[in-house]
Scaffold this active site. Sequence first.
Site, PDB file in Angstrom:
ATOM      1  CD  GLU A 125      -2.832  -1.258   2.393  1.00 40.61           C
ATOM      2  OE1 GLU A 125      -2.663  -0.502   3.354  1.00 40.61           O
ATOM      3  OE2 GLU A 125      -3.784  -2.063   2.335  1.00 40.61           O
TER       4      GLU A 125
ATOM      5  CD  GLU B 229      -4.769  -7.938   1.738  1.00 42.50           C
ATOM      6  OE1 GLU B 229      -5.654  -7.240   2.242  1.00 42.50           O
ATOM      7  OE2 GLU B 229      -3.557  -7.695   1.869  1.00 42.50           O
TER       8      GLU B 229
HETATM    9  C1  GLA Z   1      -4.882  -4.517   4.244  1.00 43.40           C
HETATM   10  C2  GLA Z   1      -3.699  -5.374   4.658  1.00 43.40           C
HETATM   11  C3  GLA Z   1      -4.143  -6.660   5.274  1.00 43.40           C
HETATM   12  C4  GLA Z   1      -5.269  -6.460   6.254  1.00 43.40           C
HETATM   13  C5  GLA Z   1      -6.384  -5.719   5.600  1.00 43.40           C
HETATM   14  C6  GLA Z   1      -7.537  -5.591   6.553  1.00 43.40           C
HETATM   15  O1  GLA Z   1      -5.475  -4.964   3.106  1.00 43.40           O
HETATM   16  O2  GLA Z   1      -2.853  -5.670   3.582  1.00 43.40           O
HETATM   17  O3  GLA Z   1      -3.063  -7.251   5.913  1.00 43.40           O
HETATM   18  O4  GLA Z   1      -4.820  -5.740   7.371  1.00 43.40           O
HETATM   19  O5  GLA Z   1      -5.908  -4.461   5.213  1.00 43.40           O
HETATM   20  O6  GLA Z   1      -7.796  -6.785   7.207  1.00 43.40           O
END
Ligand code: GLA
Length: 337
Positions: free
Chosen positions: A139, A247
């Site tokens: 990020e 994710e």
């Molecule tokens: C981001 C992070 C993850 C997690 C999500 C929320 O996407 O990369 O590790 O913390 O936020 O669960």
Amino acid sequence: MSENFGVKSLSLKEVYRDYFKIGAAVTVMDLEGVHRDILLKHFNSLTLENAMKFENIHPEEGRYNFEPVDKIKNFAIENNMGIRGHTFVWHNQTPEWVFLDREGNEAPRELVVERLKEHIKTVCDRYADVVYCWDVVNEAIEDKTEKLLRESKWRRIIGDDYIKIAFEIAKEYARGAKLFYNDYNNEKPYKLEKTYKILKELLEVGTPIDGIGIQAHWNIWDEDLISNLKKAIETYASLGLEVHITELDISVFKFEDRRMDLKEPTDEMLELQAKTYEDVFKVFREYKDIITSVTLWGISDRHTWKDNFPVVGRKDWPLLFDINGKPKKALYRILQF
Ligand code: GLA
């Protein structure tokens, strides 16, 4: 004939064996009970939801907390699973000490880089036998303003080349594990453009990046999702990068929707969710030469980070198994195609 006739015995990891790895984000508690059964049947890759993050695994200088990570590592090895390492450099969940000197002032660049090196080396060494890739940087792209890079302590102290430096360190110690840049919304045009630009520049100066993680925190109401996704995969592939879906969860709520009245998802929501999972997995299969791993951000709706985000205290149902660990129709749709 019911929709799930014949598919009950199918396993995601078997069905997708010739496509990509199938992963789930886990905590140590998921290694027991119904989540254990689901993991053993359907998954061949694990991401540690929190246990490998800097603040968890390395809470103080000189003190590592390997215990939960070791448990998950042993479970993975016993059951022929790989681990997606997550994550080294992130503006969140990084302890303060990393950025402070002994007097409590902001640490100089050399010290922060030295600490990062020691951290990456230690963690890579310990988990090299099971980790097949690392989210080296998470990020880093700014998404609220026009700027390209997000402000963070990593960036402020090390400088704009902190991403390149982190990948170079990881390359030195990762013993061949693939190195990823991971982010959310990076299939959406506004962020795709920025991400492409940054990654292209990084690659041009020789940064050892193997792939991009598309986090895929999506919802069932996004009409542009499929076209955005295809465009993003093609754009990243044009840079020679592999793509991981890292994710994945598909919320039943539009991001802006603040409603709190539901005790369970409506039938319409579950149907739209099944359709969305079906559609995105069709795209994943279509691009199987580029996509090498697909990870769900959780196992069942029993607990998910979406229960509190973006509306604190609101339950969400974004995964493939329901609150009792029973398959949802979304699961059947991606098992049968
Ligand atoms: C981001 C992070 C993850 C997690 C999500 C929320 O996407 O990369 O590790 O913390 O936020 O669960």
